[in-house]
Design a protein around this motif. Structure first.
Motif, short mmCIF file in Angstrom:
data_model
loop_
_atom_site.label_atom_id
_atom_site.label_comp_id
_atom_site.label_asym_id
_atom_site.label_seq_id
_atom_site.Cartn_x
_atom_site.Cartn_y
_atom_site.Cartn_z
N ARG A 110 0.84 -1.19 0.00
CA ARG A 110 0.00 0.00 0.00
C ARG A 110 0.88 1.25 0.00
N GLY A 111 0.56 2.19 -0.87
CA GLY A 111 1.33 3.42 -0.98
C GLY A 111 0.48 4.54 -1.50
N SER A 112 1.06 5.38 -2.33
CA SER A 112 0.33 6.53 -2.88
C SER A 112 -0.69 6.12 -3.92
N GLY A 113 -0.50 4.93 -4.52
CA GLY A 113 -1.43 4.47 -5.55
C GLY A 113 -1.21 5.06 -6.91
N ALA A 114 -0.07 5.73 -7.12
CA ALA A 114 0.21 6.37 -8.40
C ALA A 114 0.88 5.43 -9.39
N ALA A 115 1.18 4.19 -8.97
CA ALA A 115 1.86 3.21 -9.83
C ALA A 115 3.23 3.68 -10.27
N ASP A 116 3.96 4.31 -9.35
CA ASP A 116 5.32 4.72 -9.66
C ASP A 116 6.26 3.52 -9.79
N ASN A 117 5.90 2.44 -9.13
CA ASN A 117 6.79 1.29 -9.01
C ASN A 117 5.96 0.02 -9.03
N THR A 141 -10.56 4.50 -1.40
CA THR A 141 -10.41 3.54 -0.30
C THR A 141 -9.47 4.06 0.78
N ARG A 142 -8.66 5.05 0.44
CA ARG A 142 -7.88 5.81 1.42
C ARG A 142 -7.72 7.22 0.87
N THR A 143 -7.92 8.20 1.70
CA THR A 143 -7.87 9.60 1.24
C THR A 143 -7.04 10.44 2.19
N GLU A 153 -14.61 4.65 6.23
CA GLU A 153 -15.90 4.59 6.90
C GLU A 153 -16.98 4.08 5.94
N LEU A 154 -17.97 3.42 6.51
CA LEU A 154 -19.05 2.86 5.71
C LEU A 154 -19.77 3.97 4.93
N ARG A 155 -20.25 3.60 3.77
CA ARG A 155 -21.02 4.44 2.86
C ARG A 155 -20.18 5.51 2.18
N ARG A 156 -18.86 5.44 2.30
CA ARG A 156 -18.02 6.37 1.56
C ARG A 156 -18.18 6.10 0.06
N ARG A 157 -18.08 7.14 -0.74
CA ARG A 157 -18.12 6.96 -2.18
C ARG A 157 -16.74 6.54 -2.68
N LEU A 158 -16.70 5.42 -3.38
CA LEU A 158 -15.48 4.90 -3.97
C LEU A 158 -15.61 4.94 -5.50
N PRO A 207 -4.15 9.49 -2.00
CA PRO A 207 -3.89 9.82 -0.59
C PRO A 207 -2.53 10.48 -0.42
N GLY A 208 -2.49 11.45 0.47
CA GLY A 208 -1.23 12.09 0.81
C GLY A 208 -0.69 13.02 -0.24
N ALA A 209 -1.48 13.30 -1.31
CA ALA A 209 -0.99 14.19 -2.37
C ALA A 209 -0.97 15.61 -1.85
N ILE A 210 0.24 16.22 -1.80
CA ILE A 210 0.35 17.59 -1.32
C ILE A 210 0.78 18.53 -2.44
N SER A 211 1.05 17.97 -3.61
CA SER A 211 1.37 18.78 -4.78
C SER A 211 0.57 18.23 -5.94
N ASP A 212 0.95 18.55 -7.15
CA ASP A 212 0.22 18.11 -8.33
C ASP A 212 0.25 16.59 -8.43
#
Length: 232
Positions: A110-117, A141-143, A153-158, A207-212
């Motif tokens: 599990r990581g940023s989900g950007a598929a860097d690796n 699924t993580r924000t 949390e339940l009922r979150r929009r994915l 998740p965790g994106a603080i820049s572009d």
């Protein structure tokens, strides 16, 4: 494993509010590898429930313990040692050779989900089986700054988006390692590009994106222990 399909649907549409796009990109028959990004514990189950075809998901072997392990095995999921597991990839290849589908989260952890690796295992599996690869973007699924171990949390929009199909092949006279590295690069680029498109389309950030979050990154590929580069 077909009893698990309604369970996956309930997870996506009763426990959570999952918006699914791109189902028409998935071939109706023949072997398919669903390659999704990895940001949360729920990515595999959410991808499983959203797909238009049943799949056998490669799940880290540590999850195959106790009651959960029995459920995973009964639903047809495949244990894999993330440090390198040729036997697991061979089992996945047998599934694909039978014309069925395999789900894999090629980032490995599990990581940023950007598929860097991504792992070269997905490239080996695609070339060895001739399966079509479908990139899958999983968002929500993580924000934000949620911990990697958190459960939404339940009922979150994915959001789950199935991208354009991709085929990778070994070119005539091309060394095995070169083929695998090229195939991994093609799959990584397709997955990363599709994730970027899904971020733009949904407005959901990784998740965790603080820049572009759409800024390009340099690809890096992990080796898969036990899979020789010239194996084909």
């Amino acid at each position: 494993m077909y009893w698990s399909r309604p369970v996956g649907w309930l997870l996506d549409h009763a426990a959570y509010r999952t918006v699914v796009t791109g189902r028409s990109n998935v071939p109706k028959s023949g072997p398919v590898i669903f390659a999704g990004n990895h940001i949360s514990y729920l990515d595999g189950p959410v991808m499983f429930g959203a797909a238009p075809r049943p799949m056998h998901v490669l799940v880290k072997k540590e999850m195959f313990a106790g009651f959960l392990g029995r459920v995973l095995r009964a639903s047809g999921q495949l244990p894999i040692d993330r440090s390198g597991d040729r036997a697991a990839l061979q089992r996945a290849k047998q599934v694909l050779d039978a014309g069925r589908c395999v789900g894999i989260l090629p980032e490995g952890t599990r990581g940023s989900g950007a598929a860097d690796n991504i792992s070269n295992g997905v490239a080996w599996l695609a070339m060895a089986s001739g399966a079509t690869v479908i990139p899958v973007a999983i968002l929500g699924t993580r924000t934000g700054d949620e911990h990697r171990d958190s459960i939404p949390e339940l009922r979150r929009r994915l959001h789950v988006s199935f991208g354009a199909p991709l085929s990778v092949n070994r070119q005539h006279g091309e060394p095995g390692r070169v083929s695998m590295d090229r195939a991994a690069a093609e799959i990584r680029a397709a997955l990363a590009g599709h994730i970027q498109e899904a971020v733009r389309a949904t407005g959901r950030q990784l998740p965790g994106a603080i820049s572009d979050p759409l800024a390009p990154t340099q690809p890096r590929h992990q080796e898969v222990a036990g899979i020789p580069a010239d194996h084909h």
